[in-house]
Structures are given as structure tokens and as C-alpha cells.
Design an enzyme around this catalytic site. Structure first.
Site, PDB file in Angstrom:
ATOM      1  N   PRO A  94     -14.420   5.956 -33.881  1.00 30.64           N
ATOM      2  CA  PRO A  94     -14.205   5.531 -35.273  1.00 30.64           C
ATOM      3  C   PRO A  94     -15.076   6.310 -36.248  1.00 30.64           C
ATOM      4  O   PRO A  94     -16.291   6.442 -36.051  1.00 30.64           O
ATOM      5  CB  PRO A  94     -14.573   4.046 -35.236  1.00 30.64           C
ATOM      6  CG  PRO A  94     -14.159   3.629 -33.858  1.00 30.64           C
ATOM      7  CD  PRO A  94     -14.498   4.809 -32.975  1.00 30.64           C
ATOM      8  N   CYS A  95     -14.432   6.824 -37.301  1.00 33.38           N
ATOM      9  CA  CYS A  95     -15.086   7.801 -38.162  1.00 33.38           C
ATOM     10  C   CYS A  95     -15.592   7.225 -39.469  1.00 33.38           C
ATOM     11  O   CYS A  95     -16.180   7.928 -40.257  1.00 33.38           O
ATOM     12  CB  CYS A  95     -14.112   8.943 -38.465  1.00 33.38           C
ATOM     13  SG  CYS A  95     -12.607   8.421 -39.333  1.00 33.38           S
ATOM     14  N   GLN A  96     -15.364   5.936 -39.730  1.00 36.99           N
ATOM     15  CA  GLN A  96     -15.768   5.388 -41.030  1.00 36.99           C
ATOM     16  C   GLN A  96     -17.250   5.589 -41.340  1.00 36.99           C
ATOM     17  O   GLN A  96     -17.620   5.801 -42.497  1.00 36.99           O
ATOM     18  CB  GLN A  96     -15.423   3.893 -41.111  1.00 36.99           C
ATOM     19  CG  GLN A  96     -13.942   3.613 -41.231  1.00 36.99           C
ATOM     20  CD  GLN A  96     -13.285   3.461 -39.868  1.00 36.99           C
ATOM     21  OE1 GLN A  96     -13.860   3.852 -38.853  1.00 36.99           O
ATOM     22  NE2 GLN A  96     -12.097   2.902 -39.845  1.00 36.99           N
TER      23      GLN A  96
END
Length: 404
Positions: A94-96
Site C-alpha cells: 500500500p502506497c498511501q
């Protein structure tokens, strides 16, 4: 011809983490990496994955390469049953935490799943891995953590101690990395910032790749800058048959901005040796206008979405350039990046099918959820074509190392 059967393509086993809608997995499967397990937390993504990669078809026949979709928290998954059995582990943690459009919390963000990616490598000891993340990870403020992520991947068995701050763990990793005695599991890791448009994707999408090979694999891997360029596209538009191919009226054949500047230094007699960037028109030009519902309704996921609008800094994608990056957004889908800007300045949202074309998903791929949910899945995805190109380069090096 003799009765010899053609050689079967080499099938390599993989595990896919943080699979999303499956873009990375599709491309890697095309390169010969068949997932034995696919892990994803989001239920809508899991529905999309199961529908497109079923264990059996409508005739109840077992699929040749079914995807074993594990829906749930990756932190609860035990990967040890695959120890020594995998050619590849892949995924997009997950890149958030690192997104340029997010809140940039990085190592203070519980959504940072890189430690779980490293754990999967530690437990399975694959011959190689491919992990992907957003360009924001390379921001100057994140560089120490970027180095921390890379060192963890290179030395996956050097685990952080209970309660140990990441800075202290980083120091231990640095000391271990510069030591001459490293008998534990070790990977040679290359990082690269890629623009998807340079690899045949009709989208300017910049992503960071972490590609690692186990120390006993003499891979000698590197990855080129791609066969597609903006210069070749502009040459095709200025001197080639781009407009004729798309049957565009002469009065609508307009070059603006950077494309116009590039055209002034190109010569008709010197065609670039590279391939042109693919444009939004290349990707979706053959689809009917979704506002003309009579013709568009026959195409799956090609439904008009109303109420598109521009706002400062978010003006949509031009047809005759690669699209802007499709985005998922932290608080919903940001429409400015997920819409088309027509020549007259008016805008409309991309349909799900158009978004899938831009992300190079197969046309038959089905997405579950409302428009905003489907566009979120697409905005989080790795372009399937980029994944295929990267996967084939890794597979080639594994083949060569095996044959040596």
C-alpha cells in the site's frame, strides 16, 4: 514438419501480495510467473480477482492456472509452506504513506506494508522478487526510509527487535551490509524509477521498482529506459500518419506546449529509432462515445459517469497524449486525473472500460463495484503491460542463470 511438439513455455511459481485488481499479476503471469497464492485485503478487489481468475469455469472445469485468492490481512498469512518453492514474490505494498497526494506519514503510518513484504521474502526465500511503489517514495524527505526499505530487502533475516526504533534498525542493517561476514539470506537489489509511457502504456505513470535476486543467482540484471519516447510520438504527429490512422480532420491536428517545442527540433527526414508513446486516443479511440448510450451500453463497464468538472491543477487528460496518472485518492477518486479533456475544453469522466484500457487490462476483464470503487481499483493498479515487460526481463535472467 516432424511430429515434434513445440516446447511448453517455462512455468514459474510465484506469490502475489497486495494484489489489488490484479494488474501486476496479469502481466507477470503473461511472463510465465503463475501465482500459487494471491493475497488481498479489500473485498471488492477480491471479488474482481475471483471473477477473472476462477478456480473453475461455468462448465465446472478446473482452470489451467487458477488464482488461489486469500482475502484478509497479510499480517495473518503464514508463507512458510512455500519456503524454497517459489521463483518470485511480487506485489505493490500500500502506497498511501508515500503518495504525493496523501499525507506523507511514511514510517509513522500503520498502512506501511513493506515490513510484511520483507517477511514474505524471509519465510519463502524466493529466487527473485519484484515490488512496486509510487514516485513519492523517492522524495528527499523519505530518502532515509527509502534506504531502510532497500536494506531490509537485501537482508530480510535481520529483523527489527521488539520496540526497536527504525533508525536503530537501520544502523544495524548498515553495519551488517558493510560487513565481510554475511552468511544469512541475502539479495542483490536494484531500484529504478520508471515512466510507464516509455514501456508502451498509454499513461504517464511514474513508479518505483525494487527488483531483487537471491545471492546464489548470477542474474546480472538491469532494466532499460524503454522503447517508447515522446519524441517518436511527436514525429509521428508532425510528419507521420498518426492523424490519418485516427481519421482526424486537418483543422483538429494541433500540437501544443512541449509537443510543439519538440516538433521544432525534429526533421521529417530523421525518424526516431524508438517507438512512439501510446496516446489516450490509441487506447480508447475505437470505443463508442459513452454519452451515446445506445451504442455504448453493449460494452461491459463502458457506462457514462456524469458531473465531471475541472478545478485548478486538475484539468483532465488530452486525447493525443498519454493520459495523466489514474489515481485512487485518499478520500475518494480525484476526478481531475480520471477524466478526458476534449479539444473544445469540455470534460467527461473516463468510463471503467476506458480506465482499464489506459491501465492495459484485457478487454474481457470485469470489475466489481460502483464507478468510484472500480476507478479506485484501477488507480491503485500496476499497468499490466509494464508488469509483463519487467517480468519477462526477470524471467530471462533467471533462465540464463539456471542454464549457466
Amino acid at each position: 514438419m516432424s511430429g515434434l511438439k513445440p516446447a511448453k513455455p517455462i512455468i514459474r511459481k510465484s506469490v502475489e501480495l497486495f494484489a489489488g485488481a490484479g494488474g501486476l499479476g496479469i502481466g507477470l503471469a503473461d511472463a510465465g510467473f503463475i501465482p500459487q497464492m494471491v493475497v488481498e485485503y479489500d473485498r471488492w478487489c477480491c471479488d474482481t480477482l475471483r471473477d477473472n481468475h476462477p478456480v473453475s469455469d461455468e462448465a465446472e472445469q478446473v482452470a489451467e492456472h487458477p488464482w488461489n485468492v486469500v482475502e484478509g490481512d497479510v499480517r495473518l498469512v503464514d508463507f512458510r509452506e512455500y519456503e524454497g518453492k517459489l521463483d518470485l514474490i511480487s506485489g505493490g505494498p500500500p502506497c498511501q504513506p508515500f503518495s504525493l497526494g496523501g499525507r506523507h506519514r511514511a514510517y509513522d503510518d500503520a498502512r506501511d506494508m513493506f515490513p510484511q513484504a520483507v517477511r514474505a521474502v524471509r519465510e519463502t526465500r524466493p529466487r527473485a522478487f519484484i515490488f512496486e511503489n509510487v514516485k513519492g517514495l523517492t522524495r528527499a524527505s523519505f530518502l532515509p526510509y527509502f534506504e531502510y526499505i532497500k536494506l531490509q530487502m537485501e537482508h530480510p533475516e535481520m529483523v527489527a527487535r521488539d520496540g526497536e526504533p527504525w533508525e536503530d534498525h537501520l544502523r544495524r542493517l548498515e553495519q551488517h551490509h558493510t560487513s565481510t561476514k554475511r552468511p544469512d539470506l541475502h539479495y542483490q537489489v536494484v531500484t529504478k524509477l520508471l515512466n510507464s509511457a516509455n514501456y508502451g502504456v498509454p499513461q504517464r505513470r511514474e513508479r518505483v521498482l525494487f527488483v531483487g535476486f537471491r545471492d546464489d543467482i548470477d542474474a546480472r540484471w538491469s532494466f532499460g529506459s524503454g522503447e517508447h519516447t515522446q519524441e517518436a510520438l511527436v514525429w509521428d504527429q508532425a510528419f507521420g500518419d498518426y492523424w490519418d490512422r485516427h481519421q482526424i480532420a486537418k483543422k483538429a491536428r494541433i500540437l501544443e506546449g512541449r509537443a510543439l517545442q519538440i516538433s521544432k527540433r525534429l526533421s521529417k527526414d530523421e525518424k526516431p529509432a524508438t517507438l512512439p508513446w501510446r496516446t489516450t486516443r490509441d487506447a480508447i479511440g475505437d470505443l463508442p462515445d459513452p454519452e451515446k448510450r445506445v451504442t455504448a451500453n453493449s460494452i461491459a463497464d463502458h457506462k457514462f459517469q456524469p458531473n465531471a468538472r475541472t478545478y485548478p491543477g486538475h484539468t483532465g487528460s488530452y486525447l493525443d497524449e498519454p493520459s495523466k496518472t489514474l489515481k485512487a485518492g485518499v478520500h475518494g477518486v480525484p476526478g481531475g486525473e480520471n477524466m478526458l479533456r476534449r479539444a473544445d475544453g469540455s470534460v467527461r469522466y473516463f468510463t471503467v472500460r476506458e480506465g482499464a484500457r489506459i491501465q492495459t487490462f484485457p478487454d474481457g476483464y470485469k470489475f466489481h463495484g460502483a464507478w468510484s470503487e472500480c476507478m479506485r481499483q484501477l488507480g491503485n493498479a500496476v499497468p499490466a503491460e509494464l508488469a509483463r515487460v519487467v517480468g519477462e526481463s526477470v524471467a530471462l535472467r533467471l533462465d540464463e542463470a539456471e542454464a549457466a
